[in-house]
Design a protein around this motif. Sequence first.
Motif, mmCIF file in Angstrom:
data_model
loop_
_atom_site.group_PDB
_atom_site.id
_atom_site.type_symbol
_atom_site.label_atom_id
_atom_site.label_comp_id
_atom_site.label_asym_id
_atom_site.label_seq_id
_atom_site.Cartn_x
_atom_site.Cartn_y
_atom_site.Cartn_z
ATOM 1 N N THR A 611 0.834 -1.202 0.000
ATOM 2 C CA THR A 611 0.000 0.000 0.000
ATOM 3 C C THR A 611 0.871 1.256 0.000
ATOM 4 O OG1 THR A 611 -1.735 -1.175 1.211
ATOM 5 C CG2 THR A 611 -1.843 1.222 1.218
ATOM 6 N N VAL A 612 1.949 1.258 0.785
ATOM 7 C CA VAL A 612 2.855 2.412 0.814
ATOM 8 C C VAL A 612 3.462 2.626 -0.569
ATOM 9 C CG1 VAL A 612 4.910 3.436 1.848
ATOM 10 C CG2 VAL A 612 3.397 2.018 3.240
ATOM 11 N N LEU A 613 3.896 1.548 -1.212
ATOM 12 C CA LEU A 613 4.498 1.662 -2.542
ATOM 13 C C LEU A 613 3.493 2.204 -3.547
ATOM 14 C CD1 LEU A 613 6.803 1.168 -4.545
ATOM 15 C CD2 LEU A 613 6.020 -1.213 -4.733
ATOM 16 N N ASP A 614 2.286 1.646 -3.553
ATOM 17 C CA ASP A 614 1.255 2.108 -4.491
ATOM 18 C C ASP A 614 0.898 3.569 -4.226
ATOM 19 O OD1 ASP A 614 1.184 -0.373 -5.654
ATOM 20 O OD2 ASP A 614 -0.628 -1.035 -4.614
ATOM 21 N N ASN A 615 0.741 3.926 -2.959
ATOM 22 C CA ASN A 615 0.413 5.314 -2.615
ATOM 23 C C ASN A 615 1.498 6.277 -3.070
ATOM 24 O OD1 ASN A 615 -1.923 4.447 -1.384
ATOM 25 N ND2 ASN A 615 -1.239 4.819 0.706
ATOM 26 N N THR A 616 2.750 5.890 -2.870
ATOM 27 C CA THR A 616 3.884 6.760 -3.211
ATOM 28 C C THR A 616 3.940 7.022 -4.707
ATOM 29 O OG1 THR A 616 5.141 5.917 -1.315
ATOM 30 C CG2 THR A 616 6.386 7.018 -3.055
ATOM 31 N N VAL A 617 3.845 5.959 -5.484
ATOM 32 C CA VAL A 617 3.900 6.105 -6.945
ATOM 33 C C VAL A 617 2.695 6.881 -7.450
ATOM 34 C CG1 VAL A 617 3.847 4.842 -9.126
ATOM 35 C CG2 VAL A 617 5.283 4.021 -7.243
ATOM 36 N N TRP A 618 1.541 6.604 -6.880
ATOM 37 C CA TRP A 618 0.316 7.305 -7.304
ATOM 38 C C TRP A 618 0.402 8.787 -6.969
ATOM 39 C CZ3 TRP A 618 -3.608 9.976 -4.834
ATOM 40 C CH2 TRP A 618 -4.769 10.197 -5.582
ATOM 41 N N LEU A 619 0.909 9.111 -5.785
ATOM 42 C CA LEU A 619 1.049 10.513 -5.383
ATOM 43 C C LEU A 619 2.015 11.246 -6.310
ATOM 44 C CD1 LEU A 619 0.633 12.914 -3.479
ATOM 45 C CD2 LEU A 619 2.353 11.917 -1.950
ATOM 46 N N LEU A 620 3.126 10.636 -6.626
ATOM 47 C CA LEU A 620 4.101 11.267 -7.529
ATOM 48 C C LEU A 620 3.481 11.501 -8.901
ATOM 49 C CD1 LEU A 620 7.285 9.244 -6.518
ATOM 50 C CD2 LEU A 620 6.907 11.695 -6.139
ATOM 51 N N ALA A 621 2.666 10.558 -9.355
ATOM 52 C CA ALA A 621 2.005 10.717 -10.655
ATOM 53 C C ALA A 621 1.017 11.871 -10.636
ATOM 54 C CB ALA A 621 1.303 9.410 -11.041
ATOM 55 N N LYS A 622 0.277 12.013 -9.542
ATOM 56 C CA LYS A 622 -0.700 13.095 -9.444
ATOM 57 C C LYS A 622 0.000 14.454 -9.313
ATOM 58 C CE LYS A 622 -4.198 10.536 -9.980
ATOM 59 N NZ LYS A 622 -4.953 10.621 -11.249
ATOM 60 N N ILE A 623 1.139 14.474 -8.655
ATOM 61 C CA ILE A 623 1.913 15.719 -8.553
ATOM 62 C C ILE A 623 2.311 16.175 -9.958
ATOM 63 C CG2 ILE A 623 4.138 16.656 -7.805
ATOM 64 C CD1 ILE A 623 3.834 14.899 -5.265
ATOM 65 N N ARG A 624 2.732 15.224 -10.787
ATOM 66 C CA ARG A 624 3.084 15.570 -12.170
ATOM 67 C C ARG A 624 1.849 15.999 -12.954
ATOM 68 N NH1 ARG A 624 5.905 10.711 -11.556
ATOM 69 N NH2 ARG A 624 4.373 9.621 -12.865
ATOM 70 N N LYS A 625 0.762 15.255 -12.814
ATOM 71 C CA LYS A 625 -0.442 15.531 -13.602
ATOM 72 C C LYS A 625 -1.024 16.912 -13.285
ATOM 73 C CE LYS A 625 -5.108 13.850 -14.573
ATOM 74 N NZ LYS A 625 -6.103 12.769 -14.369
ATOM 75 N N TYR A 626 -1.070 17.256 -12.008
ATOM 76 C CA TYR A 626 -1.690 18.515 -11.595
ATOM 77 C C TYR A 626 -0.698 19.673 -11.573
ATOM 78 C CZ TYR A 626 -5.532 15.456 -10.123
ATOM 79 O OH TYR A 626 -6.550 14.540 -10.096
ATOM 80 N N GLY A 627 0.543 19.429 -11.937
ATOM 81 C CA GLY A 627 1.544 20.490 -11.977
ATOM 82 C C GLY A 627 1.825 21.106 -10.635
#
Length: 877
Positions: A611-627
């Motif tokens: 869950t930590v791994l999935d959350n981390t990667v997902w958060l980084l992706a959203k940071i990129r997506k939302y600028g």
Amino acid sequence: MDNLRKSIRLLFVNYCSDKILNLKSEEDYITKQNFIENGLYSFSSYSLDEISNVFTKLESDWFLINDKKNNKSVFNILTHFNSKILVEENLEPFVVFEHLLKWRDLSYYVGEDLLTCSHFAYLDSISQRRRDFFSWRPTTFSNNKQLRTLLKKGLAENHFHLKGSGPVFDLSWINIMNNVNKFENEFDLLEREISLLTKISNSSVTSRKSLKILVYKAAYIRLKLFNFLNNIDQYDDKRKEFKVDLSKDSNPIDSYDLILRLNDLNQEINLNRKDCGHCFKHFKNVEVIDYAIPKNIHKQNLEHSYIFYGERKFLYDCFKKIYSRENDFEKFHYLFHSYLLIKAQFRAELIQINDKVGFGNFSKYQNRKEFFLRDKSIYHTAFVNLAVHDTLTHSKIKSFEVRIAPKESYIDLTKSIKLYNTVLTKNAIQSEKEFNPDFKNLNIISTEQHFYTIHYIKDEDKFETSNISSYITCRHFDLRKKIKKQSIAISTLRESHLKYFESIRGIDAASSEFAASPEVFAHGFRYLKNHKLKGTLNHLKDKISEHKMYATYHAGEDFYDILDGLRAIDECVLFLNLSQGDRIGHALALGIDVREYYEFKKYKLMLPKQTVLDNTVWLLAKIRKYGISICRNEVNRLERLYEILFYELYQQNFDESEFKKKYFHQTVYFDAWKLRGDDPYLYFDNLQEEVYSKINLTYWERCRINDIPVILKNVRNNIDVKFLYQQYHFNPKIKEQGKMIKQLEISHDYILLVEEVQKNMMHAIASLNIGIECNPTSNYLIGTFKRYAKHPITKFFNLGLEMDHNVIKDCPQLSVSINTDDQGIFSTSLENEYALMAIALEKEKDEFGKPKYNSKMISEWLDKVRQMGIEQSFKES
């Protein structure tokens, strides 16, 4: 009034019933020492001296009425609370609106009937009034006329679990009181589970009590008091002299004589059922539900919540004798008090009152809801019938969506819906007064007033990863097989049975979010959401119709971290293909206060490494997506965390040498995450082959691929992406390592990033026109916020509430609705949910300590929410 409420809760929930039964005198059992002993838990913020002062207040004021010391009684404290809170209108109790939160705070723990029945008994003892109506609504509504008028415009109930919405405690209690010797196994099962009443006793003389023995004692007390109240001679020819020593400790050893006499007790109860009880026709049988519901019940009671009549009248009669100071009943005061305490303790095991957060706590209550309501019994029929009937009787419902569980075959699903329709739309339980065909049929429920959403159940993946078969079975292998059968059963019913097809309007997945994620249900959801009838049986139908199947999903309700709650919502949209007109249930992660949540968790989280791994990667992706450009150091820390976790869970567990030394960037892992909506077996072997070539042309097969524009074809052609997805499902070492727990420290910058992602996601969901099903009391009890005014519904939608243009502009203005969820377990109603939100907002203060909203603003906002609820309905107009 806080100390008054705490004192009532202590005296009528937390006191030891055995101590009362042993001493038999309220002067003995309500001593200062005993009160302080119990008060250490109830008055946790008070010193011993302050608790002593509360006791002095009881002795000198709250145990008295009109300062008359000769009328001193523990029961008088109820009148001090009731007189300020309750009013009577047209024979029913109503709560003074401004005190609704105080009422909820107390009545939720002690039960409403204790307060309403004692209130009416006190008033009637003064006026010498004879009361014949006891079938008022299950949950008392407020006297806010403006709100009642607003709700009469019509409501939608969009989140209503049928099996969690009946009066579970009330019917269970009545059943046991009338069939005391039939639940040995159920009590044993209940006592093997964790006790959910988290009371701490500080007495040095306490011993382990058996709930079963306590309830047996209550059944005896109820019989004894009922016979006295109704002048039933226990020494007539057909009745035995029957006495039980209640002073013995409530455990199977000391109270063994009670267990031995249980059949005798039940025989005496059966005599009362035969001689006193009102007869009801249950399908082909004539039965008595409760011996306390009299044969001569006034027919007006049968138009409403008749099941509550007997117990309410019993409580009322006892209270009336107490408040009328009838000397012949004084010897029974201690018995009645003990009965109320035992009832409250049993209630605490069925109604969620233990103040613990999280879905796991709720699920314990949910799993018990039918322990004492056996299938096909009159009590089970009443449980299901009243869930719908009382809601329709007391509320102006325009759209009523009832959630039921699926079946694995078309035949079983058809039988299930047919049975529900029989119970809900016919007089499954009919009074003896209705046997005459000339008498008005009181309990008919129109089939047009409710429809069904079928909810899959999220089950845990119990497969042992150490087993060799784990190399060929994907995550949640058994549940996926079950979902396939259930989905095909629904589609077959749609094809072949117009009557039942018309009543099924949506699909859902419920239960613990930790048990299964949206990816498990993706195939079934896509299959049914886009299902088109073949039309081969149209010639057998009266009309040709094909309504759309909508979808909703419980997501963002319970989570290890706000991030996996947000990610679950994102997965619903991506994997289940949620779109315009679909809904998400609860979605708390989307709107709760991020800073307060992490503060509540003390900035430390315990969660599985996967869950930590999935959350981390997902958060980084959203940071990129939302600028999002803030907190660069925290982003760097998250990127390093990904590298560490990926190596621990994945890279060191790869068997293929060509991938063992290969570098996998976080974006590759995120692309592999996107494939989780696909059937895992498309990636089981031969990764070089294009996945599109692995499916045939049947409709179920075509739904194996989540074919949406967001997932580009080149993602599925990337061998690294496919390999990671394969390993996620079929590498047992990765699955085992992913279960390991990691403590995650939450930093200030982490919180800022989560806040930004949450805000952007709210606007993204709004742009898709996906509705949010809000359930204030359910969310309040399961979630981490402890004030109704903190419910995120006001962050989702604030038109009419706010006047600041910038605040309105920043709000996503999501489509929201107010619903009940499991009203039986949470002891609430749809009207009550609106009222609780109204009074909570009315009491909310701004930064200057002044009222933040006025009643007109709140009313207009609630009216908009009411209208959105109707617009959210899956029932096509």
